[in-house]
Design an enzyme around this catalytic site. Sequence first.
Site, PDB file in Angstrom:
ATOM      1  CB  SER A  70      -0.904   0.021   1.242  1.00  0.00           C
ATOM      2  OG  SER A  70      -1.515   1.286   1.409  1.00  0.00           O
ATOM      3  CE1 TYR A 128      -3.808  -1.963   5.332  1.00  0.00           C
ATOM      4  CE2 TYR A 128      -2.804   0.123   4.659  1.00  0.00           C
ATOM      5  CZ  TYR A 128      -3.524  -1.017   4.356  1.00  0.00           C
ATOM      6  OH  TYR A 128      -3.967  -1.219   3.062  1.00  0.00           O
ATOM      7  CE  LYS A 156      -1.430  -3.571   2.894  1.00  0.00           C
ATOM      8  NZ  LYS A 156      -1.732  -4.814   2.121  1.00  0.00           N
TER       9      LYS A 156
END
Length: 246
Positions: free
Chosen positions: A141, A154, A158
């Site tokens: 991401s 997160y 990522k």
Amino acid sequence: MLVAGKSALVTGGAQGIGFAIAKRLVEEGARVLIADIDPELAAASAEQLGGPAVARSVGCDVTSAEAVKAAVDAAVEAFGSLDVMVNNAGITRDATMRKMTEDQFDAVIAVHLKGCWLGTRAASAVMREQEGGGSIVNVSSISGKVGMIGQTNYSAAKAGIVGLTKAAAKEVAFRNVRVNAVQPGLIRTRMTEALREDVWASKQAEVPMGRAGEPEEVADVVLFLASGLSSYVTGTVLEISGGRHI
């Protein structure tokens, strides 16, 4: 038919970006196994793509090595090979670092980073032994590039996927197994559409192209990496962000 005759496994493929990827691969001639934590939704999605001849499903918790291996084995048993692996499964447990619990941190790391590692390991073990090798695509991401407030878990996961992708690519390139990653930016999905209108507007304003991306646009880039068009591409990270955070 860019992937005609190939077989693919897409984790988290029952909905959202994962489903768009599975659909695009089927449209271009691949047979796809959808692996998802929700087996009923996975089965419905596979049926929507055309049923057993081209799309099948299996329940899979990507944090379990046994479950991931079982999914890979199921793809090989169903289609005779595993040519494309897309590690897409993911969750969010957003909170500022001050408020985030250890469980929220661990859960996101487990699904995204460990799940991606387990999928890459299991798929490459098959691909390196078969004629023609294979292609692994890991879904990172843009959050892994720049870091996002409220996403220390997160963003860390990522970013970790990028390092994992590059290291794995070096390990298996000699067996003609390619490992690449994509970094989607602001993509219009059920999750992002749930954002407050002002938050959505502020994020979209950061995109030089002036709009959010569509799941199908992510799927097209994954298709490129899965196909022979990218036969000399490995260890790369392709941003799908409309120019956001370049």
